[in-house]
Design a protein around this motif. Sequence first.
Motif, PDB file in Angstrom:
ATOM      1  N   THR A   1      61.128 -53.990 -66.115  1.00  0.00           N
ATOM      2  CA  THR A   1      60.451 -54.876 -65.164  1.00  0.00           C
ATOM      3  C   THR A   1      60.607 -54.378 -63.740  1.00  0.00           C
ATOM      4  N   ALA A   2      61.786 -53.902 -63.393  1.00  0.00           N
ATOM      5  CA  ALA A   2      62.020 -53.392 -62.035  1.00  0.00           C
ATOM      6  C   ALA A   2      61.132 -52.190 -61.743  1.00  0.00           C
ATOM      7  N   ILE A   3      60.975 -51.326 -62.731  1.00  0.00           N
ATOM      8  CA  ILE A   3      60.129 -50.150 -62.524  1.00  0.00           C
ATOM      9  C   ILE A   3      58.656 -50.540 -62.511  1.00  0.00           C
ATOM     10  N   ARG A   4      58.280 -51.479 -63.355  1.00  0.00           N
ATOM     11  CA  ARG A   4      56.888 -51.940 -63.357  1.00  0.00           C
ATOM     12  C   ARG A   4      56.511 -52.506 -61.985  1.00  0.00           C
ATOM     13  N   ASN A   5      57.378 -53.363 -61.451  1.00  0.00           N
ATOM     14  CA  ASN A   5      57.076 -54.013 -60.179  1.00  0.00           C
ATOM     15  C   ASN A   5      57.200 -53.064 -58.988  1.00  0.00           C
TER      16      ASN A   5
ATOM     17  N   SER B   1      63.153 -36.987 -63.630  1.00  0.00           N
ATOM     18  CA  SER B   1      62.455 -35.702 -63.713  1.00  0.00           C
ATOM     19  C   SER B   1      60.955 -35.872 -63.911  1.00  0.00           C
ATOM     20  N   LYS B   2      60.517 -37.110 -64.155  1.00  0.00           N
ATOM     21  CA  LYS B   2      59.099 -37.371 -64.404  1.00  0.00           C
ATOM     22  C   LYS B   2      58.392 -37.817 -63.135  1.00  0.00           C
ATOM     23  N   SER B   3      57.067 -37.649 -63.114  1.00  0.00           N
ATOM     24  CA  SER B   3      56.269 -38.176 -62.009  1.00  0.00           C
ATOM     25  C   SER B   3      56.127 -39.683 -62.191  1.00  0.00           C
ATOM     26  N   LEU B   4      55.803 -40.358 -61.097  1.00  0.00           N
ATOM     27  CA  LEU B   4      55.630 -41.806 -61.182  1.00  0.00           C
ATOM     28  C   LEU B   4      54.465 -42.157 -62.102  1.00  0.00           C
ATOM     29  N   LYS B   5      53.420 -41.341 -62.091  1.00  0.00           N
ATOM     30  CA  LYS B   5      52.287 -41.586 -62.989  1.00  0.00           C
ATOM     31  C   LYS B   5      52.715 -41.509 -64.440  1.00  0.00           C
ATOM     32  N   GLU B   6      53.551 -40.551 -64.764  1.00  0.00           N
ATOM     33  CA  GLU B   6      54.049 -40.426 -66.144  1.00  0.00           C
ATOM     34  C   GLU B   6      54.871 -41.645 -66.534  1.00  0.00           C
ATOM     35  N   ILE B   7      55.700 -42.109 -65.623  1.00  0.00           N
ATOM     36  CA  ILE B   7      56.554 -43.265 -65.906  1.00  0.00           C
ATOM     37  C   ILE B   7      55.724 -44.517 -66.124  1.00  0.00           C
ATOM     38  N   LEU B   8      54.765 -44.756 -65.226  1.00  0.00           N
ATOM     39  CA  LEU B   8      53.978 -45.992 -65.286  1.00  0.00           C
ATOM     40  C   LEU B   8      52.995 -46.007 -66.450  1.00  0.00           C
ATOM     41  N   SER B   9      52.613 -44.842 -66.935  1.00  0.00           N
ATOM     42  CA  SER B   9      51.655 -44.796 -68.043  1.00  0.00           C
ATOM     43  C   SER B   9      52.317 -45.038 -69.392  1.00  0.00           C
ATOM     44  N   ASP B  10      53.634 -45.134 -69.410  1.00  0.00           N
ATOM     45  CA  ASP B  10      54.344 -45.332 -70.672  1.00  0.00           C
ATOM     46  C   ASP B  10      55.491 -46.319 -70.478  1.00  0.00           C
ATOM     47  N   LEU B  11      55.171 -47.486 -69.945  1.00  0.00           N
ATOM     48  CA  LEU B  11      56.204 -48.485 -69.663  1.00  0.00           C
ATOM     49  C   LEU B  11      56.958 -48.922 -70.907  1.00  0.00           C
ATOM     50  N   GLY B  12      56.277 -48.923 -72.038  1.00  0.00           N
ATOM     51  CA  GLY B  12      56.918 -49.379 -73.269  1.00  0.00           C
ATOM     52  C   GLY B  12      58.099 -48.542 -73.697  1.00  0.00           C
ATOM     53  N   SER B  13      58.171 -47.306 -73.222  1.00  0.00           N
ATOM     54  CA  SER B  13      59.268 -46.425 -73.609  1.00  0.00           C
ATOM     55  C   SER B  13      60.495 -46.588 -72.714  1.00  0.00           C
ATOM     56  N   LEU B  14      60.369 -47.368 -71.648  1.00  0.00           N
ATOM     57  CA  LEU B  14      61.476 -47.522 -70.710  1.00  0.00           C
ATOM     58  C   LEU B  14      62.549 -48.452 -71.261  1.00  0.00           C
ATOM     59  N   PRO B  15      63.800 -48.233 -70.895  1.00  0.00           N
ATOM     60  CA  PRO B  15      64.877 -49.160 -71.290  1.00  0.00           C
ATOM     61  C   PRO B  15      64.550 -50.569 -70.805  1.00  0.00           C
ATOM     62  N   GLU B  16      64.812 -51.549 -71.638  1.00  0.00           N
ATOM     63  CA  GLU B  16      64.432 -52.921 -71.307  1.00  0.00           C
ATOM     64  C   GLU B  16      65.078 -53.421 -70.024  1.00  0.00           C
ATOM     65  N   ASP B  17      66.282 -52.952 -69.737  1.00  0.00           N
ATOM     66  CA  ASP B  17      66.996 -53.486 -68.588  1.00  0.00           C
ATOM     67  C   ASP B  17      66.409 -53.040 -67.246  1.00  0.00           C
ATOM     68  N   ILE B  18      65.587 -51.993 -67.253  1.00  0.00           N
ATOM     69  CA  ILE B  18      64.972 -51.542 -65.999  1.00  0.00           C
ATOM     70  C   ILE B  18      63.448 -51.577 -66.046  1.00  0.00           C
TER      71      ILE B  18
ATOM     72  N   PRO C   1      47.051 -58.061 -61.605  1.00  0.00           N
ATOM     73  CA  PRO C   1      47.959 -58.982 -60.923  1.00  0.00           C
ATOM     74  C   PRO C   1      49.176 -58.260 -60.363  1.00  0.00           C
ATOM     75  N   ASN C   2      49.780 -58.871 -59.368  1.00  0.00           N
ATOM     76  CA  ASN C   2      51.065 -58.406 -58.827  1.00  0.00           C
ATOM     77  C   ASN C   2      50.994 -56.935 -58.429  1.00  0.00           C
TER      78      ASN C   2
END
Length: 206
Positions: free
Chosen positions: A71-75, A52-69, A150-151
Amino acid sequence: MGKFELPKLKYTFDALEPYIDKQTMEIHYGKHHQTYVDKLNAALEGKSELQSKSLKEILSDLGSLPEDIRTAIRNNGGGHFNHTLFWEIIAPFKEASAPSGKLAEVLNETFGNISIFEQQFADAATTRFGSGWAWLVVNKNGQLEVMSTPNQDNPIMEGKTPILCLDVWEHAYYLSYQNRRPEYIESFFNIIDWDVVAEKYEQAIS
């Protein structure tokens, strides 16, 4: 069908020649970018709160993401966001533009002149070791800044707003330029759509 989709291009695959060749565009857009979109959607599958979130919202708060996903979302989220911006800020040479108006004034104030900005940007792109991106961003103080990541990382992850970018992964240029990254970077300045960059600057400071 996942939430995120490959964006439509405003030009044909061969429209950026001779600066970016048709085959590179076909592979870069249709294969590399599509893969980032597919893997991002796969990582978000079943995660309705994140979908339900925008990609900008997701990427600006990577620390709140479940650990299992995370890295996949970051990349892959980074890959999708970065490439989408890249396609937006380039255009065929006959449609490209020079910096003008308020953005040109701020570029001159910040860097001294446009040529100095281009050199700093080229330096950031040239010295990025391995794969990554060069950026012109609006920082937290509303000022312009050149940086690289990087990356598939991007400035959003540092609280900054990107308005111009250059992909320096080898897949972006190797077919035409091989190991001549500086030549590719020099070519890039011929196909920047500064009108789009100016719009993004205005949005960032508003």
